[in-house]
Write an enzyme that holds these catalytic residues in place. Structure first.
Site, mmCIF file in Angstrom:
data_model
loop_
_atom_site.group_PDB
_atom_site.id
_atom_site.type_symbol
_atom_site.label_atom_id
_atom_site.label_comp_id
_atom_site.label_asym_id
_atom_site.label_seq_id
_atom_site.Cartn_x
_atom_site.Cartn_y
_atom_site.Cartn_z
ATOM 1 N N SER A 195 0.814 -1.220 0.000
ATOM 2 C CA SER A 195 0.000 0.000 0.000
ATOM 3 C C SER A 195 0.843 1.263 0.000
ATOM 4 C CB SER A 195 -0.946 0.003 1.205
ATOM 5 O OG SER A 195 -1.865 -1.068 1.122
ATOM 6 N N HIS A 258 -0.048 3.610 4.479
ATOM 7 C CA HIS A 258 -0.940 4.247 3.519
ATOM 8 C C HIS A 258 -0.729 5.760 3.499
ATOM 9 C CE1 HIS A 258 -2.778 0.391 4.525
ATOM 10 N NE2 HIS A 258 -3.525 0.467 3.437
#
Length: 311
Positions: A195, A258
Site C-alpha cells: 500500500s 498508507h
C-alpha cells in the site's frame, strides 16, 4: 467552317487539360496536407489501435501542453516491466503462503506470514531488508486484490508515459516511507502489503490532477475517479479493521504506510510526474522533495536506533 470548329475543339481540349491539372494539383495538395496532419498527430508511426491507446493515456496522465510531445515519441519500448514484475512477485508470494495455509490465509494473517522473512516485524528491525520486502506479503485476498488492481490500473499508464525508472523511484519511495513511518508512529505493530507504493503512485498522480484538473481529466473521468475513491476507501477500511478490530487471537497490523506513502507521492511523485518533458535532475522542486524525504528518513533511522519503544 472547319477552321472555327478546330479552334473550338482546341480551346475545349486546353480547358479540359487545365481542369485536369487543377484536379491533380488539388489532389496532391490534399494528400500533402493529410500527410502533414498525420505527421503532426503522430499517425502512421505506430498502428492505429496503439496510437488510440496512447491518446487515451495522454489525456489521463498529462496536461494538454505535454500531450503532443508524448504522442510524437510514444511507443511501448520498453514495456511497463516494473509494475508488471512487482505485481507478479507480490502475487507469487501471496499464492505461496495461501497454499501453505489454505484454510485461513485467503482471509487474514496467520502464522505462516508472521514468521515470513519478508514481513516487517518490530522485533527484527535490524534485518533492514524487511523495510522494503514487506511489500511482497499481504494480509488476505481482499488486501492483495485491492493493491494489484490499483497499481496495475494506475501504474501501467504512468509507466507508459514516464517509464520504469521514474515510476520505480516513486513506488519504492512510498514503500520505504511506509515502513519507516510505521516504525515511528505505530512502533509495535507488524506491517504487510504494498500500500505504501500504491499510495505513492496515487499521491503523485492526483497532485498532478489537482494542479491540471481541467486539462487532464475528460468529462467522463469523474466516474472513474469515483471508482478509484471507492477502491481506496475499501482498502483503507480493511487496513483500519486489521489495526483496530482484529479478533482477539489475531495480530494487529499497522496502516501508517498508507498515509506515509501518499505523502511521499504528493512530494516526490508530484515532481517526478510533472517533469515529463523536462530533465528531472535540473528541476529544483525535485531536490527540495528529495531533501525533505531524506530528512524524514534520517529522523526515522535515529528514532529506531535510540528512541523506539520496540527496543
Amino acid at each position: 467552317m472547319i477552321l472555327p470548329h478546330c479552334r473550338l475543339m482546341t480551346m475545349a481540349a486546353t480547358h479540359g487539360l487545365e481542369m485536369k491539372v487543377e484536379n491533380v494539383g488539388g489532389d496532391v495538395e490534399g494528400a500533402l496536407e493529410e500527410e502533414e496532419k498525420m505527421r503532426e498527430d503522430g499517425e502512421g508511426e505506430v498502428p492505429f489501435k496503439s496510437k488510440k491507446v496512447h491518446r487515451i493515456v495522454s489525456k489521463w496522465m498529462l496536461p494538454e501542453n505535454a500531450r503532443r510531445t508524448y504522442l510524437e515519441r510514444a511507443n511501448c519500448l520498453p514495456p511497463p516491466v516494473f509494475i508488471i514484475s512487482i505485481s507478479l512477485a507480490e502475487l507469487a508470494v501471496f499464492i505461496y503462503y495461501a497454499v501453505w495455509k489454505p484454510y485461513k490465509q485467503w482471509i487474514t494473517l496467520d502464522t505462516g506470514i508472521l514468521e515470513s522473512p519478508f514481513i516487517y516485524s518490530p522485533m527484527k528491525r535490524e534485518e533492514a531488508w524487511r523495510f522494503i520486502s514487506y511489500m511482497l506479503v499481504h494480509a488476505g485476498i481482499q488486501h492483495i486484490l485491492g493493491n494489484l488492481a490499483m497499481q496495475l490500473v494506475l501504474g501501467i499508464p504512468l509507466e507508459m508515459v514516464h517509464k520504469g525508472l521514474r515510476v520505480g523511484l516513486v513506488y519504492l519511495a512510498g514503500v520505504i516511507a511506509g515502513s519507516l513511518a510505521s516504525s515511528v508512529f505505530d512502533p509495535l505493530r507488524y506491517l504487510v502489503g504494498a500500500s505504501g507504493g500504491v499510495y505513492a503512485l496515487m499521491g503523485g498522480y492526483f497532485m498532478n490532477v489537482l494542479v491540471n484538473f481541467r486539462e487532464m481529466i475528460p468529462a467522463f473521468g469523474i466516474v472513474r475517479l469515483l471508482i478509484i475513491i471507492l477502491i481506496i476507501a475499501s482498502d483503507m477500511g480493511f487496513a483500519l479493521y486489521r489495526r483496530f478490530f482484529v479478533p482477539a487471537n489475531g495480530s494487529l497490523v499497522s496502516f501508517a504506510a498508507h498515509i506515509a506513502g501518499a505523502f511521499a507521492g504528493m512530494s516526490i511523485g508530484y515532481t517526478v510526474f510533472s517533469c515529463f518533458d523536462k530533465t528531472l535532475l535540473k528541476d529544483p522542486r525535485f531536490w527540495v522533495a528529495i531533501a525533505a524525504y531524506l530528512a524524514c528518513v534520517l529522523f526515522a533511522v535515529f528514532f529506531n536506533i535510540f528512541l523506539s519503544p520496540a527496543n
